[in-house]
Design a protein around this motif. Structure first.
Motif, PDB file in Angstrom:
ATOM      1  N   ARG A  83       0.860  -1.164   0.000  1.00 55.34           N
ATOM      2  CA  ARG A  83       0.000   0.000   0.000  1.00 55.34           C
ATOM      3  C   ARG A  83       0.912   1.234   0.000  1.00 55.34           C
ATOM      4  O   ARG A  83       1.912   1.256   0.719  1.00 55.34           O
ATOM      5  CB  ARG A  83      -0.843  -0.064   1.275  1.00 55.34           C
ATOM      6  N   ILE A  84       0.557   2.223  -0.795  1.00 54.19           N
ATOM      7  CA  ILE A  84       1.357   3.454  -0.833  1.00 54.19           C
ATOM      8  C   ILE A  84       0.896   4.384   0.288  1.00 54.19           C
ATOM      9  O   ILE A  84      -0.264   4.785   0.332  1.00 54.19           O
ATOM     10  CB  ILE A  84       1.230   4.160  -2.205  1.00 54.19           C
ATOM     11  N   LEU A  85       1.806   4.726   1.200  1.00 57.02           N
ATOM     12  CA  LEU A  85       1.494   5.653   2.297  1.00 57.02           C
ATOM     13  C   LEU A  85       1.828   7.090   1.895  1.00 57.02           C
ATOM     14  O   LEU A  85       1.193   8.036   2.327  1.00 57.02           O
ATOM     15  CB  LEU A  85       2.285   5.299   3.549  1.00 57.02           C
ATOM     16  N   LYS A  86       2.892   7.233   1.105  1.00 54.52           N
ATOM     17  CA  LYS A  86       3.277   8.535   0.566  1.00 54.52           C
ATOM     18  C   LYS A  86       3.783   8.309  -0.841  1.00 54.52           C
ATOM     19  O   LYS A  86       4.703   7.509  -1.047  1.00 54.52           O
ATOM     20  CB  LYS A  86       4.392   9.168   1.413  1.00 54.52           C
ATOM     21  N   ASP A  87       3.175   8.980  -1.792  1.00 53.60           N
ATOM     22  CA  ASP A  87       3.570   8.772  -3.188  1.00 53.60           C
ATOM     23  C   ASP A  87       4.622   9.798  -3.606  1.00 53.60           C
ATOM     24  O   ASP A  87       4.856  10.786  -2.900  1.00 53.60           O
ATOM     25  CB  ASP A  87       2.339   8.847  -4.111  1.00 53.60           C
ATOM     26  N   LEU A  88       5.233   9.556  -4.764  1.00 57.39           N
ATOM     27  CA  LEU A  88       6.188  10.499  -5.338  1.00 57.39           C
ATOM     28  C   LEU A  88       5.485  11.795  -5.703  1.00 57.39           C
ATOM     29  O   LEU A  88       4.281  11.805  -5.983  1.00 57.39           O
ATOM     30  CB  LEU A  88       6.793   9.896  -6.610  1.00 57.39           C
ATOM     31  N   GLU A  89       6.250  12.870  -5.735  1.00 55.85           N
ATOM     32  CA  GLU A  89       5.715  14.146  -6.215  1.00 55.85           C
ATOM     33  C   GLU A  89       6.128  14.382  -7.665  1.00 55.85           C
ATOM     34  O   GLU A  89       5.694  15.340  -8.293  1.00 55.85           O
ATOM     35  CB  GLU A  89       6.206  15.286  -5.306  1.00 55.85           C
ATOM     36  N   THR A  90       6.988  13.502  -8.187  1.00 57.63           N
ATOM     37  CA  THR A  90       7.554  13.656  -9.521  1.00 57.63           C
ATOM     38  C   THR A  90       6.784  12.820 -10.541  1.00 57.63           C
ATOM     39  O   THR A  90       6.452  11.666 -10.268  1.00 57.63           O
ATOM     40  CB  THR A  90       9.021  13.159  -9.507  1.00 57.63           C
ATOM     41  N   ASP A  91       6.540  13.413 -11.720  1.00 53.62           N
ATOM     42  CA  ASP A  91       5.984  12.675 -12.853  1.00 53.62           C
ATOM     43  C   ASP A  91       7.129  11.863 -13.471  1.00 53.62           C
ATOM     44  O   ASP A  91       8.150  12.439 -13.853  1.00 53.62           O
ATOM     45  CB  ASP A  91       5.415  13.680 -13.867  1.00 53.62           C
ATOM     46  N   LEU A  92       6.968  10.559 -13.550  1.00 52.31           N
ATOM     47  CA  LEU A  92       8.075   9.697 -13.997  1.00 52.31           C
ATOM     48  C   LEU A  92       8.183   9.559 -15.510  1.00 52.31           C
ATOM     49  O   LEU A  92       9.157   8.975 -16.005  1.00 52.31           O
ATOM     50  CB  LEU A  92       7.931   8.297 -13.380  1.00 52.31           C
ATOM     51  N   MET A  93       7.217  10.082 -16.242  1.00 52.58           N
ATOM     52  CA  MET A  93       7.196   9.926 -17.698  1.00 52.58           C
ATOM     53  C   MET A  93       8.538  10.332 -18.324  1.00 52.58           C
ATOM     54  O   MET A  93       8.971  11.473 -18.187  1.00 52.58           O
ATOM     55  CB  MET A  93       6.055  10.784 -18.276  1.00 52.58           C
ATOM     56  N   GLY A  94       9.177   9.369 -18.994  1.00 53.19           N
ATOM     57  CA  GLY A  94      10.431   9.626 -19.693  1.00 53.19           C
ATOM     58  C   GLY A  94      11.668   9.748 -18.809  1.00 53.19           C
ATOM     59  O   GLY A  94      12.768   9.985 -19.309  1.00 53.19           O
ATOM     60  N   LYS A  95      11.526   9.574 -17.512  1.00 53.71           N
ATOM     61  CA  LYS A  95      12.648   9.785 -16.587  1.00 53.71           C
ATOM     62  C   LYS A  95      13.452   8.480 -16.357  1.00 53.71           C
ATOM     63  O   LYS A  95      12.896   7.385 -16.398  1.00 53.71           O
ATOM     64  CB  LYS A  95      12.130  10.256 -15.216  1.00 53.71           C
ATOM     65  N   HIS A  96      14.729   8.661 -16.053  1.00 54.16           N
ATOM     66  CA  HIS A  96      15.547   7.546 -15.588  1.00 54.16           C
ATOM     67  C   HIS A  96      15.443   7.511 -14.070  1.00 54.16           C
ATOM     68  O   HIS A  96      15.776   8.492 -13.396  1.00 54.16           O
ATOM     69  CB  HIS A  96      16.994   7.708 -16.032  1.00 54.16           C
ATOM     70  N   VAL A  97      14.949   6.388 -13.562  1.00 54.52           N
ATOM     71  CA  VAL A  97      14.645   6.268 -12.137  1.00 54.52           C
ATOM     72  C   VAL A  97      15.538   5.207 -11.495  1.00 54.52           C
ATOM     73  O   VAL A  97      15.705   4.116 -12.033  1.00 54.52           O
ATOM     74  CB  VAL A  97      13.158   5.871 -11.936  1.00 54.52           C
ATOM     75  N   LEU A  98      16.098   5.549 -10.349  1.00 57.00           N
ATOM     76  CA  LEU A  98      16.868   4.582  -9.563  1.00 57.00           C
ATOM     77  C   LEU A  98      16.257   4.515  -8.167  1.00 57.00           C
ATOM     78  O   LEU A  98      16.285   5.492  -7.416  1.00 57.00           O
ATOM     79  CB  LEU A  98      18.341   5.004  -9.488  1.00 57.00           C
ATOM     80  N   ILE A  99      15.675   3.359  -7.858  1.00 53.16           N
ATOM     81  CA  ILE A  99      15.104   3.147  -6.528  1.00 53.16           C
ATOM     82  C   ILE A  99      16.239   2.825  -5.564  1.00 53.16           C
ATOM     83  O   ILE A  99      17.080   1.978  -5.863  1.00 53.16           O
ATOM     84  CB  ILE A  99      14.087   1.977  -6.532  1.00 53.16           C
ATOM     85  N   VAL A 100      16.263   3.494  -4.429  1.00 53.76           N
ATOM     86  CA  VAL A 100      17.318   3.267  -3.435  1.00 53.76           C
ATOM     87  C   VAL A 100      16.698   2.636  -2.184  1.00 53.76           C
ATOM     88  O   VAL A 100      15.760   3.175  -1.607  1.00 53.76           O
ATOM     89  CB  VAL A 100      18.035   4.587  -3.075  1.00 53.76           C
ATOM     90  N   GLU A 101      17.235   1.483  -1.806  1.00 50.88           N
ATOM     91  CA  GLU A 101      16.745   0.748  -0.637  1.00 50.88           C
ATOM     92  C   GLU A 101      17.876   0.424   0.327  1.00 50.88           C
ATOM     93  O   GLU A 101      19.036   0.346  -0.071  1.00 50.88           O
ATOM     94  CB  GLU A 101      16.084  -0.572  -1.087  1.00 50.88           C
ATOM     95  N   ASP A 102      17.521   0.219   1.570  1.00 51.33           N
ATOM     96  CA  ASP A 102      18.503  -0.230   2.559  1.00 51.33           C
ATOM     97  C   ASP A 102      18.725  -1.736   2.444  1.00 51.33           C
ATOM     98  O   ASP A 102      19.846  -2.212   2.540  1.00 51.33           O
ATOM     99  CB  ASP A 102      18.070   0.147   3.984  1.00 51.33           C
ATOM    100  N   ILE A 103      17.619  -2.483   2.246  1.00 47.18           N
ATOM    101  CA  ILE A 103      17.752  -3.945   2.239  1.00 47.18           C
ATOM    102  C   ILE A 103      16.670  -4.594   1.381  1.00 47.18           C
ATOM    103  O   ILE A 103      15.533  -4.127   1.347  1.00 47.18           O
ATOM    104  CB  ILE A 103      17.721  -4.519   3.684  1.00 47.18           C
ATOM    105  N   ILE A 104      17.056  -5.656   0.707  1.00 45.03           N
ATOM    106  CA  ILE A 104      16.091  -6.527   0.043  1.00 45.03           C
ATOM    107  C   ILE A 104      16.110  -7.844   0.799  1.00 45.03           C
ATOM    108  O   ILE A 104      17.147  -8.499   0.897  1.00 45.03           O
ATOM    109  CB  ILE A 104      16.431  -6.743  -1.440  1.00 45.03           C
ATOM    110  N   ASP A 105      14.959  -8.155   1.360  1.00 41.35           N
ATOM    111  CA  ASP A 105      14.822  -9.354   2.185  1.00 41.35           C
ATOM    112  C   ASP A 105      14.099 -10.410   1.343  1.00 41.35           C
ATOM    113  O   ASP A 105      14.725 -11.128   0.564  1.00 41.35           O
ATOM    114  CB  ASP A 105      14.028  -8.944   3.437  1.00 41.35           C
TER     115      ASP A 105
END
Ligand code: PRP
Ligand code: MN
Ligand code: MG
Length: 181
Positions: A83-105
């Motif tokens: 569930r999304i608690l807080k969404d992005l404020e940026t429109d992702l159309m055409g953007k290069h996106v890098l998701i940054v995480e602390d851990i993948i379990d």
């Protein structure tokens, strides 16, 4: 006692080791995204520390945005229903996106999140995580940048919590069993 050290079993990565590894990841990201605009997306709350240090280690222009997600289900196990608690404020159309995480379990959070972001029409979506637990994976996800692969142990610090504690440590450690047993 209020002494954090008493809750820990051992130090997995020191502040200096983390800074060194984050700088290496940043150098690789600078190289890979050369000449392209990059949006780095931090996943609250765990990714706060790695986002802050990675962003400062990058030499290229980047934009930063944040998401907060929560997986449904009881206990400490991730259910994969997010569930999304807080969404992005940026429109992702055409953007290069890098998701940054602390851990993948289990990988369930990131798997859902990557699919969700791809549906918004970005030019690309990649993942950078400081830690990954290969033995805990329930779903395969393609992760471009991994700081460290770690065994399936309970780790805290540098953004990672147990019951919301220990996020503020500047190192990563394993929790003493008497804390969670
Ligand atoms: C933790 C961690 C990742 C996710 C990984 O976040 O920061 O976001 O779990 O688990 P998974 O690979 O099994 O899905 P958590 O949901 O605890 O929220 P937090 O970042 O606020 O601590
Ligand atoms: Mn998280
Ligand atoms: Mg957590």
């Amino acid at each position: 006692s209020n002494d954090v050290q008493e809750d820990l079993k051992h130090v997995l990565y020191t502040k200096e080791q983390i800074q060194q590894r984050v700088a290496e990841l940043a150098a690789q990201i600078d190289k890979d995204y050369e000449g392209r605009d990059l949006l780095i997306v931090g996943v609250l709350k765990g990714a706060v520390m790695v986002m802050a240090d990675l962003a400062r280690a990058l030499h290229s222009h980047v934009k930063m945005d944040w998401m907060a997600v929560s997986s449904y289900g009881s206990g400490t196990q991730s259910s994969g229903v997010v569930r999304i608690l807080k969404d992005l404020e940026t429109d992702l159309m055409g953007k290069h996106v890098l998701i940054v995480e602390d851990i993948i379990d289990s990988g369930l959070t990131l798997s859902w999140l990557k699919t969700n972001l791809i549906s918004r029409g970005p030019a690309s979506v990649e993942i950078c995580t400081l830690l990954r637990k290969p033995d805990a994976a329930k779903v395969e996800i393609d992760v471009k940048y991994v700081g460290y692969e770690i065994p399936n142990e309970f780790v805290v610090g540098y953004g990672l919590d147990y019951a919301e504690r220990y996020r503020n440590l500047d190192f990563i450690g394993t929790l003493a069993p008497h804390i969670y047993e």
